[in-house]
Write an enzyme that holds these catalytic residues in place. Structure first.
Site, PDB file in Angstrom:
ATOM      1  N   HIS A  58       0.684  -1.210  -0.038  1.00  0.00           N
ATOM      2  CA  HIS A  58       0.108   0.156   0.037  1.00  0.00           C
ATOM      3  C   HIS A  58       0.977   1.225   0.019  1.00  0.00           C
ATOM      4  O   HIS A  58       0.494   2.228   0.575  1.00  0.00           O
ATOM      5  CB  HIS A  58      -0.864   0.110   1.233  1.00  0.00           C
ATOM      6  N   ASN A 131     -10.819  -2.747   2.193  1.00  0.00           N
ATOM      7  CA  ASN A 131     -10.347  -2.986   0.853  1.00  0.00           C
ATOM      8  C   ASN A 131     -11.482  -2.926  -0.360  1.00  0.00           C
ATOM      9  O   ASN A 131     -12.788  -2.620  -0.033  1.00  0.00           O
ATOM     10  CB  ASN A 131      -9.824  -4.632   0.628  1.00  0.00           C
ATOM     11  N   TYR A 341      -0.509  -3.712  11.831  1.00  0.00           N
ATOM     12  CA  TYR A 341      -0.712  -2.356  11.170  1.00  0.00           C
ATOM     13  C   TYR A 341       0.170  -1.369  12.153  1.00  0.00           C
ATOM     14  O   TYR A 341       0.928  -0.575  11.694  1.00  0.00           O
ATOM     15  CB  TYR A 341      -1.985  -2.046  11.068  1.00  0.00           C
TER      16      TYR A 341
END
Ligand code: NDP
Length: 496
Positions: A58, A131, A341
């Site tokens: 990403h 997503n 994350y």
């Protein structure tokens, strides 16, 4: 007209020129540069350090600021304040990215789009890290790095490598559902304004009374879904690599603010026990006919970032950022992402990334047992106790504390044995992809596009991975494999 700013060095010292280096040897080009030239040394040293670690996935993105507005009452399901009160608006930051390419990648390539959204609420930050397709390629988090490496660069050649891509998916066929969606036309969206986003994971909405419901989130574009054809997307990737960024930026400049409607699918816990599908399996959707979409709110983007690096590159999103009334489910992928994350943000931005303006909560923050570390730029809680439990400066705790002093809020009870989790692929994994093939069959040309899109990619792979890939698609429906085979032959003939 605004007065032009007075130039200074980074320590605030006014300086006479930004382009004159100190030089020994007169005013011609001969001579020596000086170590005492702080401006020159600082400028060069800073330039060498102006990149921060790129996101492993990403990395390439576009983003904007906006607002999330509650449009429907769902107070029977959650206490979350940002979801309660029709008309309530919360500031929002959205970052939409491709997954595989590096920071300088092209916008229009075939890929899933990541949807990082931070809602700044009165109870802290709520992140929706979603997503553009409703399912994922794996359901076992140990496979996550492998999946992503297979979509990126080969360790020997440093080139993207379709052979590696198909070799991975041939041996992890639980991803067939996500592959079908990736190779549908939705894999090449016309613009960010024209995509949907999906939570993929199951989450929970909770109430203080101990009740909860499972949910999936759907964010549907009010501009309508629009996609590019494969060949047009490939051309655009070369001709206008920043096409999506330009499209979103210009729409906001023109005050043509893009918006999305947010829906939830809501399931009672009892129904989850007996439901046809495992709701913690990220490769499965909940059919609309079983769980209709319930409208909840509206997202509008209305402000471009003033500075991409400050607002979008430094933004850090994590599925673990949840406010009271919103909770995780036992989806193994979600549980793993809730660690990974934040960990990625600590590596990329440093341990105090939550203090950066683009990430900082707009609500009250008092977290004195998490302090110091590189780049603390708050008052670091001054002289407040840095240990828990103090009579000198007691802390007030909010929330629901039970008789035993523990915080109530688990909402679920789990009893079981610790075992190794292995996700085996079974016939059921092909049922929903087959339903998707049926959906495509009702729309002119969509099946043909999927077959062509797969063939374009698979034809670049070593023939030794073709047979197993075709066999995988034939488990969805023999027709899928047949149509891909025909397209592969056409491509092979065109190269003869
Ligand atoms: P539905 O017929 O109610 O839903 C099918 C959904 O597929 C649509 O609502 C739309 O999602 C999406 N879709 C429609 N046309 C296309 C296309 N050309 N390319 C890509 N996606 C398209 O049936 P079900 O809910 O029973 O789902 C059937 C299959 O549809 C699923 O197995 C799944 O593969 C796929 N799907 C289902 C979704 C869900 O959450 N139920 C979401 C997306 C896809 P949307 O309305 O979100 O635009």
């Amino acid at each position: 007209m605004k007065a032009s700013p007075v130039y200074t060095l980074a320590e605030g010292v006014p300086y006479g020129s930004a382009t004159t280096a100190q030089h020994f040897g007169g005013d011609n080009i001969k001579g020596l540069m000086l170590l005492q030239d702080t401006q020159l040394i600082e400028t060069l040293a800073h330039f060498s350090r102006e990149r921060i670690p790129e996101r492993v996935v990403h990395a390439h993105a576009v983003g904007a600021w906006g607002e999330f507005e509650v449009t429907h009452d769902i107070s029977e399901f959650t206490d979350a304040k940002f979801l309660n009160g029709i008309g309530k608006k919360s500031k929002t930051l959205l970052r939409v990215s491709t997954v595989g390419p590096e920071r300088g990648g092209s916008d229009s390539i075939r890929d899933v789009r990541g949807w990082g959204m931070k809602i700044f609420t009165e109870e802290g930050n709520q992140d929706w890290v979603f997503n553009s397709i409703p399912v994922f390629f794996v359901r076992d988090p140990i496979k996550f790095p492998s999946l992503n490496r297979s979509h990126k660069r080969h360790p020997a050649t440093n080139m993207t490598d379709p052979t590696m891509f198909w070799d991975f998916h041939n041996n992890s066929q639980e991803g067939i559902h996500a592959l079908m969606l990736l190779f549908s036309d939705r894999g090449t969206p016309k613009s960010i304004r024209h995509i949907n986003a999906y939570s993929g994971h199951t989450y929970k909405l909770t109430k203080e009374d101990g009740t909860f419901h499972y949910i999936k989130v759907h964010i549907k574009t009010n501009q309508g879904v629009e996609n590019l054809l494969n060949d047009d997307a490939v051309k655009l990737a070369g001709q206008a690599p920043d096409f999506h960024a330009a499209d979103l930026h210009q729409a906001i400049v023109n005050e043509n603010y893009p918006s999305w409607t947010v829906y939830f699918q809501i399931m009672k816990p009892d129904d989850a026990e007996t439901y046809r599908w495992n709701i913690f399996d990220m490769t499965k959707i909940w059919p609309h006919s079983d769980f209709p979409l319930i409208p909840v709110g509206k997202l509008t983007l209305n402000r471009n970032p003033a500075n991409y690096f400050a607002d979008i590159e430094q933004a850090a999103f994590s599925p673990s950022n949840m406010v009271p009334g919103w909770a995780p489910s036992a989806d193994p992928m979600l549980q793993a992402r809730m660690f990974a994350y934040n960990d990625a943000a600590r590596y990329r931005l440093g341990v105090n990334y939550q203090q950066l303006p683009c990430n900082r909560a707009v609500s009250h923050v008092y977290c004195p047992y998490q302090r110091d570390g590189f780049m603390t730029f708050t008052d670091n809680y001054g002289g407040d106790p840095n240990y828990v439990g103090s009579d000198l400066k007691p802390v007030t705790f909010a929330g629901n504390v039970g008789a035993n002093g523990c915080v109530v809020g688990g909402h679920e009870k789990w009893i079981g044995q610790v075992i190794g989790f292995t996700s085996r692929v079974v016939d059921d994994d092909f049922v929903q992809p087959r339903a998707f093939w049926e959906v495509l069959g009702k729309q002119n040309g969509q099946r043909e596009h999927l077959a062509y899109n797969v063939a374009c990619h698979l034809s670049g792979a070593d023939p030794q991975v073709h047979a197993k890939a075709l066999e995988m698609f034939s488990k969805v429906h023999p027709k899928v494999a047949e149509m891909i085979q025909v397209e592969l032959e056409k491509i092979a003939n065109s190269h003869r």
